[in-house]
Design a protein around this motif. Structure first.
Motif, PDB file in Angstrom:
ATOM      1  N   VAL A  59       0.865  -1.184   0.000  1.00 51.15           N
ATOM      2  CA  VAL A  59       0.000   0.000   0.000  1.00 51.15           C
ATOM      3  C   VAL A  59       0.896   1.227   0.000  1.00 51.15           C
ATOM      4  CG1 VAL A  59      -1.780   1.259   1.257  1.00 51.15           C
ATOM      5  CG2 VAL A  59      -1.780  -1.232   1.267  1.00 51.15           C
ATOM      6  N   GLU A  60       0.657   2.118  -0.959  1.00 50.10           N
ATOM      7  CA  GLU A  60       1.469   3.319  -1.087  1.00 50.10           C
ATOM      8  C   GLU A  60       0.586   4.541  -0.861  1.00 50.10           C
ATOM      9  OE1 GLU A  60       2.149   2.386  -5.021  1.00 50.10           O
ATOM     10  OE2 GLU A  60       3.656   0.868  -4.605  1.00 50.10           O
ATOM     11  N   VAL A  61       1.036   5.435  -0.008  1.00 55.30           N
ATOM     12  CA  VAL A  61       0.360   6.718   0.186  1.00 55.30           C
ATOM     13  C   VAL A  61       1.059   7.694  -0.746  1.00 55.30           C
ATOM     14  CG1 VAL A  61      -0.302   8.493   1.838  1.00 55.30           C
ATOM     15  CG2 VAL A  61      -0.133   6.119   2.581  1.00 55.30           C
ATOM     16  N   LEU A  62       0.301   8.258  -1.672  1.00 47.36           N
ATOM     17  CA  LEU A  62       0.886   9.046  -2.757  1.00 47.36           C
ATOM     18  C   LEU A  62       0.634  10.535  -2.574  1.00 47.36           C
ATOM     19  CD1 LEU A  62      -0.507   6.739  -5.554  1.00 47.36           C
ATOM     20  CD2 LEU A  62       1.766   6.637  -4.559  1.00 47.36           C
ATOM     21  N   ARG A  63       1.699  11.316  -2.605  1.00 47.20           N
ATOM     22  CA  ARG A  63       1.581  12.775  -2.588  1.00 47.20           C
ATOM     23  C   ARG A  63       1.398  13.251  -4.023  1.00 47.20           C
ATOM     24  NH1 ARG A  63       6.473  15.199  -1.288  1.00 47.20           N
ATOM     25  NH2 ARG A  63       7.560  13.262  -1.627  1.00 47.20           N
ATOM     26  N   GLY A  64       0.812  14.419  -4.180  1.00 48.00           N
ATOM     27  CA  GLY A  64       0.660  14.996  -5.508  1.00 48.00           C
ATOM     28  C   GLY A  64       1.998  15.498  -6.036  1.00 48.00           C
ATOM     29  N   LEU A  65       2.109  15.588  -7.348  1.00 48.87           N
ATOM     30  CA  LEU A  65       3.331  16.100  -7.960  1.00 48.87           C
ATOM     31  C   LEU A  65       3.366  17.617  -7.841  1.00 48.87           C
ATOM     32  CD1 LEU A  65       3.385  13.976 -11.217  1.00 48.87           C
ATOM     33  CD2 LEU A  65       4.715  13.613  -9.145  1.00 48.87           C
ATOM     34  N   ARG A  66       4.543  18.164  -7.519  1.00 47.97           N
ATOM     35  CA  ARG A  66       4.669  19.614  -7.423  1.00 47.97           C
ATOM     36  C   ARG A  66       4.906  20.231  -8.796  1.00 47.97           C
ATOM     37  NH1 ARG A  66       8.701  21.709  -3.344  1.00 47.97           N
ATOM     38  NH2 ARG A  66       9.884  19.809  -3.518  1.00 47.97           N
ATOM     39  N   VAL A  67       5.508  19.465  -9.698  1.00 43.72           N
ATOM     40  CA  VAL A  67       5.809  19.957 -11.036  1.00 43.72           C
ATOM     41  C   VAL A  67       5.352  18.911 -12.033  1.00 43.72           C
ATOM     42  CG1 VAL A  67       7.648  20.673 -12.600  1.00 43.72           C
ATOM     43  CG2 VAL A  67       7.824  21.199 -10.182  1.00 43.72           C
ATOM     44  N   ASP A  68       4.701  19.357 -13.101  1.00 47.75           N
ATOM     45  CA  ASP A  68       4.292  18.446 -14.161  1.00 47.75           C
ATOM     46  C   ASP A  68       5.553  17.901 -14.845  1.00 47.75           C
ATOM     47  OD1 ASP A  68       2.936  17.068 -16.114  1.00 47.75           O
ATOM     48  OD2 ASP A  68       2.500  18.850 -17.326  1.00 47.75           O
ATOM     49  N   PRO A  69       5.712  16.576 -14.970  1.00 50.18           N
ATOM     50  CA  PRO A  69       6.925  16.005 -15.562  1.00 50.18           C
ATOM     51  C   PRO A  69       7.203  16.496 -16.990  1.00 50.18           C
ATOM     52  CG  PRO A  69       5.632  14.288 -14.531  1.00 50.18           C
ATOM     53  CD  PRO A  69       4.811  15.536 -14.483  1.00 50.18           C
ATOM     54  N   LYS A  70       6.145  16.737 -17.763  1.00 48.70           N
ATOM     55  CA  LYS A  70       6.349  17.215 -19.136  1.00 48.70           C
ATOM     56  C   LYS A  70       6.942  18.624 -19.140  1.00 48.70           C
ATOM     57  CE  LYS A  70       2.693  14.533 -21.271  1.00 48.70           C
ATOM     58  NZ  LYS A  70       1.434  14.600 -22.017  1.00 48.70           N
ATOM     59  N   VAL A  71       6.450  19.466 -18.251  1.00 52.25           N
ATOM     60  CA  VAL A  71       6.966  20.840 -18.160  1.00 52.25           C
ATOM     61  C   VAL A  71       8.419  20.811 -17.694  1.00 52.25           C
ATOM     62  CG1 VAL A  71       6.720  23.040 -16.942  1.00 52.25           C
ATOM     63  CG2 VAL A  71       4.693  21.830 -17.768  1.00 52.25           C
ATOM     64  N   ALA A  72       8.730  19.980 -16.696  1.00 48.65           N
ATOM     65  CA  ALA A  72      10.103  19.890 -16.192  1.00 48.65           C
ATOM     66  C   ALA A  72      11.051  19.421 -17.290  1.00 48.65           C
ATOM     67  CB  ALA A  72      10.159  18.931 -15.012  1.00 48.65           C
ATOM     68  N   ARG A  73      10.621  18.456 -18.095  1.00 44.59           N
ATOM     69  CA  ARG A  73      11.473  17.961 -19.190  1.00 44.59           C
ATOM     70  C   ARG A  73      11.718  19.062 -20.223  1.00 44.59           C
ATOM     71  NH1 ARG A  73      10.812  15.458 -24.185  1.00 44.59           N
ATOM     72  NH2 ARG A  73      12.504  14.036 -24.674  1.00 44.59           N
ATOM     73  N   ARG A  74      10.665  19.812 -20.574  1.00 40.04           N
ATOM     74  CA  ARG A  74      10.838  20.914 -21.529  1.00 40.04           C
ATOM     75  C   ARG A  74      11.823  21.961 -21.009  1.00 40.04           C
ATOM     76  NH1 ARG A  74       5.034  21.260 -21.781  1.00 40.04           N
ATOM     77  NH2 ARG A  74       4.381  19.646 -23.203  1.00 40.04           N
ATOM     78  N   GLU A  75      11.718  22.277 -19.726  1.00 41.21           N
ATOM     79  CA  GLU A  75      12.628  23.269 -19.148  1.00 41.21           C
ATOM     80  C   GLU A  75      14.069  22.764 -19.133  1.00 41.21           C
ATOM     81  OE1 GLU A  75      11.010  24.288 -15.362  1.00 41.21           O
ATOM     82  OE2 GLU A  75       9.330  25.393 -16.243  1.00 41.21           O
ATOM     83  N   ARG A  76      14.275  21.489 -18.830  1.00 39.32           N
ATOM     84  CA  ARG A  76      15.631  20.925 -18.872  1.00 39.32           C
ATOM     85  C   ARG A  76      16.179  20.965 -20.288  1.00 39.32           C
ATOM     86  NH1 ARG A  76      13.528  16.843 -15.713  1.00 39.32           N
ATOM     87  NH2 ARG A  76      13.554  15.433 -17.490  1.00 39.32           N
ATOM     88  N   PHE A  77      15.334  20.655 -21.260  1.00 40.90           N
ATOM     89  CA  PHE A  77      15.753  20.638 -22.658  1.00 40.90           C
ATOM     90  C   PHE A  77      16.184  22.029 -23.109  1.00 40.90           C
ATOM     91  CE2 PHE A  77      14.960  20.582 -27.263  1.00 40.90           C
ATOM     92  CZ  PHE A  77      15.663  19.432 -27.618  1.00 40.90           C
ATOM     93  N   VAL A  78      15.421  23.055 -22.712  1.00 34.93           N
ATOM     94  CA  VAL A  78      15.765  24.432 -23.065  1.00 34.93           C
ATOM     95  C   VAL A  78      17.107  24.811 -22.443  1.00 34.93           C
ATOM     96  CG1 VAL A  78      15.121  26.840 -22.674  1.00 34.93           C
ATOM     97  CG2 VAL A  78      13.422  25.205 -23.465  1.00 34.93           C
TER      98      VAL A  78
END
Length: 109
Positions: A69-88
């Protein structure tokens, strides 16, 4: 029946508890038996979700032997947005398949 409870209350801080429960135990009763509802009151908030082996589950989901059983927190940053920012930040030529080219090869190979 054995189950494992997992909760990352903060980055790089993971709590894990192995628990023996009765047949027909739900996610809620497992958390109560472990004392996690008192220890981590934020678990009862609606912003957190539950999963069993990575698949979304509710409070009333019946557990089976060796479930995790995993208690899941929400993501603080959308993974797609983070990847785009790293790419830039890295630039197009320094990432992914195009980072290294063999001498005399075509672009992208």
């Amino acid at each position: 029946m054995k189950v494992i409870l997992m909760y990352a209350s903060a980055p790089r801080e993971v709590h894990e508890t192995a628990l023996t429960v009765a047949e027909g135990c739900t996610v809620r009763t497992a958390l109560e038996q472990a004392g996690w509802l008192q220890r981590f009151p934020e678990i009862q908030s609606e912003s957190l979700a539950f999963g069993v082996w990575g698949r979304k589950a509710g409070w009333d989901r019946e557990l089976r032997d060796d479930d995790r059983v995993e208690v899941l927190r929400g993501l603080r940053v959308d993974p797609k947005v983070a990847r785009r920012e790293r790419f830039v930040g890295q630039g197009a030529r320094a990432t992914g398949l195009f980072a290294r080219r063999r001498p005399g090869s075509k672009a992208g190979y």
